[in-house]
Design an enzyme around this catalytic site. Structure first.
Site, PDB file in Angstrom:
ATOM      1  N   HIS A  14      23.293   3.031   6.787  1.00 57.52           N
ATOM      2  CA  HIS A  14      23.613   2.304   8.016  1.00 57.52           C
ATOM      3  C   HIS A  14      22.384   2.228   8.911  1.00 57.52           C
ATOM      4  O   HIS A  14      21.742   3.240   9.172  1.00 57.52           O
ATOM      5  CB  HIS A  14      24.744   3.008   8.780  1.00 57.52           C
ATOM      6  CG  HIS A  14      26.100   2.702   8.243  1.00 57.52           C
ATOM      7  ND1 HIS A  14      27.260   2.945   8.936  1.00 57.52           N
ATOM      8  CD2 HIS A  14      26.490   2.155   7.055  1.00 57.52           C
ATOM      9  CE1 HIS A  14      28.301   2.557   8.226  1.00 57.52           C
ATOM     10  NE2 HIS A  14      27.862   2.086   7.063  1.00 57.52           N
TER      11      HIS A  14
ATOM     12  N   TYR B   8      31.783   3.590  18.390  1.00 56.31           N
ATOM     13  CA  TYR B   8      32.198   4.634  19.345  1.00 56.31           C
ATOM     14  C   TYR B   8      32.719   3.938  20.597  1.00 56.31           C
ATOM     15  O   TYR B   8      32.038   3.050  21.125  1.00 56.31           O
ATOM     16  CB  TYR B   8      31.012   5.513  19.738  1.00 56.31           C
ATOM     17  CG  TYR B   8      30.483   6.405  18.641  1.00 56.31           C
ATOM     18  CD1 TYR B   8      29.656   5.913  17.638  1.00 56.31           C
ATOM     19  CD2 TYR B   8      30.793   7.759  18.622  1.00 56.31           C
ATOM     20  CE1 TYR B   8      29.164   6.738  16.636  1.00 56.31           C
ATOM     21  CE2 TYR B   8      30.297   8.595  17.628  1.00 56.31           C
ATOM     22  CZ  TYR B   8      29.490   8.085  16.643  1.00 56.31           C
ATOM     23  OH  TYR B   8      29.002   8.907  15.661  1.00 56.31           O
TER      24      TYR B   8
ATOM     25  N   LYS C 278      26.767  15.800  13.792  1.00 57.65           N
ATOM     26  CA  LYS C 278      25.682  16.746  13.532  1.00 57.65           C
ATOM     27  C   LYS C 278      26.083  17.998  12.733  1.00 57.65           C
ATOM     28  O   LYS C 278      25.207  18.705  12.233  1.00 57.65           O
ATOM     29  CB  LYS C 278      25.067  17.221  14.866  1.00 57.65           C
ATOM     30  CG  LYS C 278      24.322  16.137  15.610  1.00 57.65           C
ATOM     31  CD  LYS C 278      22.970  15.870  14.968  1.00 57.65           C
ATOM     32  CE  LYS C 278      22.328  14.598  15.417  1.00 57.65           C
ATOM     33  NZ  LYS C 278      22.399  13.494  14.486  1.00 57.65           N
TER      34      LYS C 278
ATOM     35  N   TYR D 286      20.292  10.545  17.052  1.00 55.47           N
ATOM     36  CA  TYR D 286      21.399  10.207  16.148  1.00 55.47           C
ATOM     37  C   TYR D 286      20.945  10.240  14.690  1.00 55.47           C
ATOM     38  O   TYR D 286      21.656  10.752  13.818  1.00 55.47           O
ATOM     39  CB  TYR D 286      21.968   8.822  16.499  1.00 55.47           C
ATOM     40  CG  TYR D 286      23.298   8.560  15.828  1.00 55.47           C
ATOM     41  CD1 TYR D 286      24.484   8.951  16.434  1.00 55.47           C
ATOM     42  CD2 TYR D 286      23.355   7.937  14.578  1.00 55.47           C
ATOM     43  CE1 TYR D 286      25.708   8.739  15.816  1.00 55.47           C
ATOM     44  CE2 TYR D 286      24.571   7.720  13.951  1.00 55.47           C
ATOM     45  CZ  TYR D 286      25.746   8.117  14.574  1.00 55.47           C
ATOM     46  OH  TYR D 286      26.945   7.913  13.943  1.00 55.47           O
TER      47      TYR D 286
HETATM   48  C1  FAD Z   1      38.427  19.397  10.983  1.00 55.61           C
HETATM   49  C2  FAD Z   1      36.928  19.225  10.973  1.00 55.61           C
HETATM   50  C3  FAD Z   1      36.370  17.941  11.067  1.00 55.61           C
HETATM   51  C4  FAD Z   1      34.992  17.781  11.075  1.00 55.61           C
HETATM   52  N1  FAD Z   1      34.468  16.532  11.181  1.00 55.61           N
HETATM   53  C5  FAD Z   1      33.122  16.400  11.215  1.00 55.61           C
HETATM   54  C6  FAD Z   1      32.529  15.144  11.344  1.00 55.61           C
HETATM   55  O1  FAD Z   1      33.201  14.137  11.445  1.00 55.61           O
HETATM   56  N2  FAD Z   1      31.158  15.071  11.393  1.00 55.61           N
HETATM   57  C7  FAD Z   1      30.375  16.188  11.291  1.00 55.61           C
HETATM   58  O2  FAD Z   1      29.151  16.098  11.296  1.00 55.61           O
HETATM   59  N3  FAD Z   1      30.910  17.377  11.137  1.00 55.61           N
HETATM   60  C8  FAD Z   1      32.260  17.514  11.107  1.00 55.61           C
HETATM   61  N4  FAD Z   1      32.791  18.720  10.970  1.00 55.61           N
HETATM   62  C9  FAD Z   1      31.873  19.816  10.835  1.00 55.61           C
HETATM   63  C10 FAD Z   1      31.394  19.966   9.388  1.00 55.61           C
HETATM   64  O3  FAD Z   1      32.441  19.721   8.508  1.00 55.61           O
HETATM   65  C11 FAD Z   1      30.853  21.372   9.259  1.00 55.61           C
HETATM   66  O4  FAD Z   1      29.753  21.491  10.137  1.00 55.61           O
HETATM   67  C12 FAD Z   1      30.450  21.735   7.842  1.00 55.61           C
HETATM   68  O5  FAD Z   1      31.583  21.849   7.026  1.00 55.61           O
HETATM   69  C13 FAD Z   1      29.709  23.082   7.850  1.00 55.61           C
HETATM   70  O6  FAD Z   1      29.559  23.540   6.545  1.00 55.61           O
HETATM   71  P1  FAD Z   1      29.562  25.089   6.231  1.00 55.61           P
HETATM   72  O7  FAD Z   1      29.368  25.197   4.761  1.00 55.61           O
HETATM   73  O8  FAD Z   1      28.604  25.778   7.118  1.00 55.61           O
HETATM   74  O9  FAD Z   1      30.994  25.622   6.667  1.00 55.61           O
HETATM   75  P2  FAD Z   1      32.417  25.311   6.014  1.00 55.61           P
HETATM   76  O10 FAD Z   1      32.481  23.920   5.528  1.00 55.61           O
HETATM   77  O11 FAD Z   1      33.427  25.771   7.005  1.00 55.61           O
HETATM   78  O12 FAD Z   1      32.453  26.241   4.738  1.00 55.61           O
HETATM   79  C14 FAD Z   1      32.615  27.651   4.849  1.00 55.61           C
HETATM   80  C15 FAD Z   1      33.261  28.164   3.577  1.00 55.61           C
HETATM   81  O13 FAD Z   1      33.372  29.585   3.666  1.00 55.61           O
HETATM   82  C16 FAD Z   1      34.648  29.964   3.202  1.00 55.61           C
HETATM   83  N5  FAD Z   1      35.009  31.254   3.812  1.00 55.61           N
HETATM   84  C17 FAD Z   1      35.455  31.490   5.061  1.00 55.61           C
HETATM   85  N6  FAD Z   1      35.658  32.794   5.239  1.00 55.61           N
HETATM   86  C18 FAD Z   1      35.326  33.403   4.084  1.00 55.61           C
HETATM   87  C19 FAD Z   1      35.341  34.745   3.652  1.00 55.61           C
HETATM   88  N7  FAD Z   1      35.748  35.741   4.460  1.00 55.61           N
HETATM   89  N8  FAD Z   1      34.940  35.026   2.399  1.00 55.61           N
HETATM   90  C20 FAD Z   1      34.516  34.031   1.573  1.00 55.61           C
HETATM   91  N9  FAD Z   1      34.514  32.731   1.917  1.00 55.61           N
HETATM   92  C21 FAD Z   1      34.904  32.428   3.166  1.00 55.61           C
HETATM   93  C22 FAD Z   1      35.559  28.827   3.625  1.00 55.61           C
HETATM   94  O14 FAD Z   1      36.749  28.781   2.853  1.00 55.61           O
HETATM   95  C23 FAD Z   1      34.665  27.629   3.379  1.00 55.61           C
HETATM   96  O15 FAD Z   1      34.800  27.116   2.077  1.00 55.61           O
HETATM   97  C24 FAD Z   1      34.159  18.903  10.970  1.00 55.61           C
HETATM   98  C25 FAD Z   1      34.717  20.180  10.867  1.00 55.61           C
HETATM   99  C26 FAD Z   1      36.079  20.354  10.891  1.00 55.61           C
HETATM  100  C27 FAD Z   1      36.658  21.760  10.797  1.00 55.61           C
END
Ligand code: FAD
Length: 390
Positions: A72, A200, A296, A384
């Site tokens: 995009h 937006y 982000k 952005y």
């Molecule tokens: C509902 C929702 C909508 C979102 N929408 C957007 C969006 O539109 N745009 C955007 O940029 N970001 C969005 N985000 C944020 C984005 O999805 C996250 O920043 C991203 O998933 C971060 O990745 P991560 O791997 O750090 O964490 P996560 O994706 O949360 O992964 C963490 C993993 O650790 C596992 N875990 C947790 N506790 C334990 C434990 N005790 N032992 C072992 N494993 C464990 C979990 O099951 C999970 O699989 C959204 C987040 C949510 C919750």
């Protein structure tokens, strides 16, 4: 069991770190509390910065993203019933890639499986120990059987509710948080997006966002109150509310259909400092949360992982600890700038319960200024598309 880096969490940050470390010849085990299907079923982010695209390429998992993702060049911001386009590419020379977090996760899982890298799914009672010493361990149970993994470092990639940040002594960590007084009601639907770029909307009834995952799958959001429930919203009620908030000509071409997912996400800004505690590092949502307005969250998770990968690679290749010693400072410098941008986009585009007429006038004046100033549009575009990884 022994490994060099134990990674807690198989979200995008854990899986990307595992893949990058493996390509640098660093052994790692991923331990995840949920099943692979559960992780894949979570509908979340969808907009990738160039920094994230580059890291996925370096991890060797970029092929499907380049084939199926949608580059995009701009975004639209609407207020007072009119649309204004920010020409991201024209202003910065960069673009963003629309490719769902689910697809990123699937590509990383497939690559990890194909390389035969060890992953433990459905691990219960995961706990981390001894990270203030030289030989940390991770313990968990699976099917009632206890397991222990000895490692040299632990990467806490276990999200906002994970065990790693919670295991750090309270006096060693500072937490900065802002909770917003509203949430986003999101609907995923297999209908063509209303526009080829994201829209937006700042509307008197509240914020709306027209996003997408592909040419046939759309993701739409409307601002809602925090005590609302997704079950209160029929599909028709959602589409009606979204149409009310869109400019008339956009609403007229909106294609609606059954929702395949509907949920409410609260909005929060949160940062933990520092991100390193002895041999434990926090990365991604384990260390920080942004409201999704600036797209982000996933991108910050990727840049954390990029810094950590560089630091661990230097350490294992040449014994040079500078990269891991500076991980927290480097990552936090980028995190705080993304926090600022996400907070400012949220403040600019949402209706706050206590805004009053003065606050509304300020929003309108700021949006008016934005579209009258190339400098202001460039600043927004630069943030952005994502700031560089310094
Ligand atoms: C509902 C929702 C909508 C979102 N929408 C957007 C969006 O539109 N745009 C955007 O940029 N970001 C969005 N985000 C944020 C984005 O999805 C996250 O920043 C991203 O998933 C971060 O990745 P991560 O791997 O750090 O964490 P996560 O994706 O949360 O992964 C963490 C993993 O650790 C596992 N875990 C947790 N506790 C334990 C434990 N005790 N032992 C072992 N494993 C464990 C979990 O099951 C999970 O699989 C959204 C987040 C949510 C919750």
């Amino acid at each position: 069991m022994n490994t060099q880096v134990a990674i807690i969490g198989a979200g995008p940050s854990g899986l990307l770190l595992g893949q990058l470390l493996a390509r640098s010849g660093i052994a790692n085990v991923v331990i995840e509390q949920r099943s692979a299907d559960y992780v894949l079923g979570r509908i979340r982010a969808g907009v990738l910065e160039q920094v994230t695209v580059d890291l996925l390429d370096q991890a060797g998992v970029g092929a499907r993203m380049h084939a199926e993702g949608l580059p995009h060049d701009g975004v639209e911001l609407c207020f007072n019933g009119r649309s204004h386009r920010i020409d991201l590419h024209g202003l910065t020379g960069k673009r963003v890639m629309v490719y769902g977090q689910t697809e990123v996760t699937r590509d990383l899982m497939d690559a990890r499986g194909a390389a035969g890298l060890p992953t433990v799914y459905e691990a219960d009672e995961v706990s981390v120990h001894g990270f203030d010493g030289t030989r940390p361990t991770v313990r968990w149970t699976k099917d009632g059987v206890p397991h222990e993994l000895q490692c040299e470092f632990i990467a806490g990639c276990d999200g906002f509710h994970g065990v790693c940040r919670a295991s750090v002594p309270a006096e060693a960590i500072a937490l900065h948080e802002k909770v917003y007084p509203f949430g986003w009601l999101g609907v995923l639907s297999d209908v063509p997006p209303v526009n080829h770029e994201l829209i937006y909307v700042n509307h008197e009834r509240g914020f709306a966002l027209c996003s997408q995952r592909s040419l046939t799958r759309s993701r739409y959001y409307v601002q809602c109150s925090l005590d609302d429930h997704a079950e209160n919203w029929s599909d028709d009620a959602f589409w009606d509310e979204l149409k009310r908030r869109l400019p008339a000509e956009t609403a007229a071409r909106l294609v609606t259909g059954p929702s395949i997912e509907k949920s409410i996400a609260p909005l929060r800004s949160f940062v933990a400092e520092p991100l390193r505690f002895g041999r434990l590092f926090l990365a991604g949502d384990a260390g920080h949360i942004v409201p999704p307005t600036g797209a982000k969250g996933l991108n910050l998770a990727a840049s954390d992982v990029g810094y950590l990968w560089q630091g661990l690679t230097d350490y294992y290749r040449s014994g040079n600890p500078v990269g891991i010693d500076h991980y927290s400072t480097r990552a936090l410098a980028r995190i705080w700038k993304a926090e600022r941008f996400s907070w400012s986009m949220t403040t600019l585009m949402h209706k706050f319960p206590d805004t009053g007429s003065f606050g509304q006038k300020m929003q309108m004046a700021e949006l008016d200024y934005l579209f009258s100033s190339r400098a202001a549009m460039t600043a927004l575009a630069e943030n952005y598309v994502g700031l560089p990884m310094d």
